[in-house]
Design a protein around this motif. Structure first.
Motif, short mmCIF file in Angstrom:
data_model
loop_
_atom_site.label_atom_id
_atom_site.label_comp_id
_atom_site.label_asym_id
_atom_site.label_seq_id
_atom_site.Cartn_x
_atom_site.Cartn_y
_atom_site.Cartn_z
N SER A 466 0.85 -1.19 0.00
CA SER A 466 0.00 0.00 0.00
C SER A 466 0.89 1.24 0.00
O SER A 466 1.90 1.28 0.70
CB SER A 466 -0.92 0.02 1.23
OG SER A 466 -1.83 -1.05 1.21
N VAL A 467 0.49 2.23 -0.80
CA VAL A 467 1.26 3.47 -0.91
C VAL A 467 0.30 4.65 -0.92
O VAL A 467 -0.89 4.50 -1.21
CB VAL A 467 2.12 3.49 -2.19
CG1 VAL A 467 3.17 2.40 -2.16
CG2 VAL A 467 1.24 3.35 -3.44
N GLN A 468 0.82 5.82 -0.60
CA GLN A 468 0.03 7.05 -0.67
C GLN A 468 0.30 7.72 -2.01
O GLN A 468 1.45 7.89 -2.42
CB GLN A 468 0.38 7.99 0.47
CG GLN A 468 -0.54 9.19 0.57
CD GLN A 468 -0.27 10.02 1.82
OE1 GLN A 468 0.88 10.26 2.17
NE2 GLN A 468 -1.32 10.47 2.48
N ILE A 469 -0.78 8.09 -2.72
CA ILE A 469 -0.69 8.72 -4.03
C ILE A 469 -1.28 10.13 -3.94
O ILE A 469 -2.39 10.29 -3.43
CB ILE A 469 -1.44 7.91 -5.10
CG1 ILE A 469 -0.91 6.48 -5.17
CG2 ILE A 469 -1.34 8.59 -6.46
CD1 ILE A 469 0.46 6.33 -5.72
N PRO A 470 -0.58 11.15 -4.43
CA PRO A 470 -1.08 12.53 -4.35
C PRO A 470 -2.13 12.83 -5.41
O PRO A 470 -1.93 13.67 -6.30
CB PRO A 470 0.18 13.37 -4.54
CG PRO A 470 1.05 12.52 -5.41
CD PRO A 470 0.78 11.10 -5.00
N ALA A 471 -3.25 12.14 -5.34
CA ALA A 471 -4.35 12.35 -6.29
C ALA A 471 -5.63 11.84 -5.67
O ALA A 471 -5.61 11.00 -4.76
CB ALA A 471 -4.07 11.64 -7.61
N SER A 472 -6.76 12.32 -6.15
CA SER A 472 -8.05 11.89 -5.62
C SER A 472 -8.36 10.46 -6.04
O SER A 472 -7.82 9.95 -7.03
CB SER A 472 -9.16 12.82 -6.11
OG SER A 472 -9.33 12.68 -7.51
N ARG A 473 -9.26 9.82 -5.30
CA ARG A 473 -9.68 8.46 -5.65
C ARG A 473 -10.23 8.40 -7.07
O ARG A 473 -9.95 7.47 -7.83
CB ARG A 473 -10.75 7.97 -4.66
CG ARG A 473 -10.24 7.55 -3.32
CD ARG A 473 -11.31 6.79 -2.56
NE ARG A 473 -12.54 7.55 -2.38
CZ ARG A 473 -13.72 7.19 -2.87
NH1 ARG A 473 -13.85 6.11 -3.59
NH2 ARG A 473 -14.80 7.92 -2.64
N LYS A 474 -11.06 9.36 -7.40
CA LYS A 474 -11.71 9.36 -8.71
C LYS A 474 -10.69 9.43 -9.84
O LYS A 474 -10.79 8.70 -10.83
CB LYS A 474 -12.69 10.53 -8.80
CG LYS A 474 -13.47 10.58 -10.10
CD LYS A 474 -14.48 11.72 -10.09
CE LYS A 474 -15.27 11.76 -11.40
NZ LYS A 474 -16.28 12.86 -11.39
N ARG A 475 -9.70 10.27 -9.68
CA ARG A 475 -8.68 10.44 -10.72
C ARG A 475 -7.85 9.17 -10.88
O ARG A 475 -7.57 8.72 -12.00
CB ARG A 475 -7.78 11.62 -10.36
CG ARG A 475 -6.80 11.99 -11.44
CD ARG A 475 -6.19 13.34 -11.19
NE ARG A 475 -5.07 13.59 -12.08
CZ ARG A 475 -3.85 13.93 -11.70
NH1 ARG A 475 -3.60 14.08 -10.40
NH2 ARG A 475 -2.90 14.14 -12.57
N ILE A 476 -7.47 8.55 -9.76
CA ILE A 476 -6.68 7.32 -9.82
C ILE A 476 -7.50 6.20 -10.45
O ILE A 476 -7.02 5.45 -11.30
CB ILE A 476 -6.20 6.92 -8.42
CG1 ILE A 476 -5.27 7.99 -7.84
CG2 ILE A 476 -5.48 5.57 -8.46
CD1 ILE A 476 -4.90 7.76 -6.39
N CYS A 477 -8.76 6.09 -10.04
CA CYS A 477 -9.62 5.02 -10.56
C CYS A 477 -9.83 5.17 -12.05
O CYS A 477 -9.76 4.18 -12.80
CB CYS A 477 -10.95 5.03 -9.81
SG CYS A 477 -12.03 3.65 -10.22
N ASN A 478 -10.08 6.37 -12.52
CA ASN A 478 -10.26 6.60 -13.95
C ASN A 478 -9.02 6.21 -14.74
O ASN A 478 -9.10 5.61 -15.82
CB ASN A 478 -10.61 8.06 -14.22
CG ASN A 478 -12.02 8.41 -13.79
OD1 ASN A 478 -12.87 7.54 -13.62
ND2 ASN A 478 -12.27 9.70 -13.58
N PHE A 479 -7.87 6.54 -14.20
CA PHE A 479 -6.61 6.22 -14.87
C PHE A 479 -6.40 4.71 -14.97
O PHE A 479 -5.99 4.18 -16.01
CB PHE A 479 -5.45 6.87 -14.12
CG PHE A 479 -4.09 6.46 -14.61
CD1 PHE A 479 -3.58 6.95 -15.80
CD2 PHE A 479 -3.31 5.57 -13.87
CE1 PHE A 479 -2.33 6.57 -16.25
CE2 PHE A 479 -2.05 5.19 -14.31
CZ PHE A 479 -1.56 5.69 -15.50
#
Length: 631
Positions: A466-479
């Motif tokens: 598990s890591v922390q990503i500097p982006a919203s859930r929605k943006r990561i999921c769409n990608f």
């Protein structure tokens, strides 16, 4: 990478010239020639990684030496699983009398004694009364926060209503809350002549009191498209409960039934004693395990209550890190076959061993809160509606036949369940840290299964982090879910074009979908499901060959199709009110593969290096893409 399968035909799926829907089946999508064995074989070499398809049964035996990469020890004679899990699903629920631990057996024997039956019955009746009040009362018991969407339990009011607090102590508690002492209370400055000798006893250095457990309380209300009787059965039937809530429940067992109507489908007055593990989708968050009684009662016409209450206080335990106060739900019948569900989660917990990445989310009560339970019920009802709906063409003109649609939905459901169980910190998952520099948060384990439908025989390897990503859930999921960005993070897709061949939308949100994805000019196909709600997002996939996909699309039994789920779980890094998105998220990556060099108790050093590299490169690729302004 070696995958059994065939190369899909170059024509792929085309929309007809007159824009009529193209009715696809496995034979329509894939043109393939079979050899004498009836199986096609195409080897696609990308990495020295032998990926085949997955088991969904969580009864696989998992063993791994403490010293990863050391020579294997002699094989044991009995490689069968010690746990008898449900054989037709991806849940880790064990059912019946196959007790996993001595403490389970002891509990099962103890609760059958008459003296404990009486105590437990008295306990659950009081718990049902408390749950009903907790579910229905508003201010001042529940205080609405400034955002107008979050409720917090007023501890002072709770103790006054349910803790048998006398008037004097209640006034003192209110004084603490407002920080203003009442006039009758003596001052504690140096001039006071008040003596505390009779009521105060200092604790000696040799007396070690256990740390008090932290209190979590949350409440959530939702409307679901199911009648109360169906919901009651879903919650009271262990198999259904474990399957539906596999994103929360990693293991469950009934230890005894103290009362029952004896009539199938009638749970009024049913009292069960159970044990269960509750998890968050990450190996870095310890599961919460408890013994509890579950009681079902029709509390009013058209209204049912189901309450859980921990039993640890009735029995002697050396230490308790988790205890369920009266928790559960009220189910009220409303119009047109819908039900209103009011869920209350109220627990005591020691979260001292939670990884620092997840501490803010877990400490807030959001990670294990009532909203997750209600969202899961809503999603299950949506999935059932999708299963019963008629097939309609997609916007590209592709029509999946009804039998193929049903098979894909069932296979995807099994894939999602298995992934959730694979990446959690269940006691059945014997995680070990990857022994490499910089891999402190990476975990690895082996699983083992015998020959069963839908399960690859022999050992397999799961690795996750598990890591922390500097982006919203929605943006990561769409990608992660879109085919056009897959070659930016998937090592099997580097340098290739990706195409979504067909899909099924699961509900009203077009992002919640089940897709068939092809890596162009390779035999690689993926079954993928993407799902988001207000508490988390998932993108889960499994590599498949064309022959297996044809079986499903042509109406074959999806339970016989072997898949190995991998994917991502995306959580907010702190509590997120409904409809809001924050700029950072917690991403769990999990991969499940068959590595030809590994056994059930041994993973060679070269394989460990490769799995470390996959986790590191995948998380770095996602991080880089999220930082880039192009995505």
């Amino acid at each position: 990478l070696n995958m059994a399968g065939v190369r899909p035909s170059g024509s792929d799926i085309q929309k007809s010239e007159n824009n009529d829907p193209v009715n696809i089946t496995g034979n329509d999508i894939f043109n393939h020639d079979t050899d004498d064995t009836g199986n096609d074989r195409v080897d696609h070499e990308l990495e020295p990684l032998n990926v085949v398809e997955e088991s969904t049964r969580a009864g696989d035996k998992m063993e791994i030496d403490n010293n990863l990469g050391t020579p294997p020890s002699p094989p044991c004679n009995d490689c069968s699983s010690p746990d008898n899990y449900l054989s037709d699903c991806g849940s880790s629920s064990s059912v019946g009398s196959n007790f996993q631990r001595a403490s389970d057996l002891l509990m099962a024997v103890s609760v059958s004694a008459d003296v404990y039956k009486m105590k437990i019955t008295k306990l659950v009746v009081a718990a049902m009364e408390e749950l009903t009040k907790m579910a229905l009362k508003g201010e001042p018991l529940w205080q609405l926060q400034k955002n107008g969407k979050t409720e917090l339990l007023n501890d002072v009011e709770y103790m006054g209503q349910f803790g048998h607090v006398d008037a004097t102590l209640k006034e003192i508690m209110k004084m603490v809350e407002v920080r203003e002492p009442p006039q009758w209370m003596p001052s504690l400055d140096n001039t006071s002549e008040c003596s505390f000798e009779s009521g105060y006893k200092p604790i000696s250095c040799t007396e070690h009191e256990p740390e008090p457990l932290r209190i979590e309380a949350s409440r959530e209300t939702g409307q679901v498209r199911m009648n109360p009787i169906g919901l009651v059965e879903m919650l009271m039937d262990l198999k259904q409960w474990s399957l539906v809530f596999s994103n929360i429940v990693s293991k469950a067992m009934i230890l005894g039934i103290l009362s029952s109507t004896g009539k199938e489908g009638n749970y009024d007055g049913t009292l069960q004693v159970m044990t269960a593990e509750f998890h968050v989708p990450s190996p870095l968050v310890p599961v919460r395990e408890s013994y509890f009684a579950r009681y079902c009662k029709q509390v009013a016409p058209g209204t049912w209550g189901i309450v859980d209450i921990s039993l640890e206080k009735l029995f002697s335990y050396p230490s308790v890190t988790f205890r369920r106060r009266p928790s559960g739900c009220l189910i009220q019948e409303i119009r047109n076959g819908y039900s209103k569900v009011i869920w209350v989660e109220h627990v005591e917990v020691d979260d001292g061993s939670v990884h620092k990445l997840f501490q803010p989310l877990v400490a807030s009560g959001f990670a294990f809160g009532a909203k997750r339970w209600v969202n899961t019920i809503v999603q299950q009802c949506v999935r059932l509606a999708t299963l019963m709906a008629r097939s309609t063409p997609t916007d590209t003109g592709v029509l999946i036949p009804q039998y193929g649609r049903t098979g894909l939905l069932k296979l995807s459901e099994r894939m999602m369940r298995t992934f959730c169980i694979d990446v959690c910190a269940s006691a059945s998952n014997l995680w070990m840290p990857i022994p490499r520099y910089g891999a402190e948060d990476m975990r690895i384990m082996t699983k083992y299964s015998k020959y069963e439908p839908g399960i690859p025989p022999g050992p397999s390897v799961v690795f996750a982090t598990s890591v922390q990503i500097p982006a919203s859930r929605k943006r990561i999921c769409n990608f992660l879910q879109h085919a056009n960005s897959r070659n930016k993070w998937d090592i099997l897709s580097y340098g290739y074009s990706i195409k979504e061949l067909a899909y099924i939308i699961n509900g009203e949100d077009p992002g919640n979908r089940i897709s068939i994805i092809q890596v162009i000019d390779t035999p690689v196909l993926y079954l993928q499901e993407s799902y988001s709600d207000s508490t988390g997002s998932y993108v889960v996939y499994a590599p498949m060959d064309a022959y297996a996909m044809s079986i499903v699309l042509n109406g074959g039994d999806p339970d016989t199709v072997v898949i190995l789920p991998s994917g991502f779980a995306i959580l907010p890094d702190k509590p997120t009110p409904e409809g809001e998105e924050y700029s950072a998220s917690l991403l769990t990556l999990g991969f499940h593969i068959i590595d030809g060099a590994s056994t059930k108790s041994f993973i060679p050093s070269e394989s460990i290096d490769m799995m470390h590299q996959i986790l590191a490169e995948t998380s770095f690729s996602i991080m880089t893409s999220m930082i880039s302004p192009k995505h």
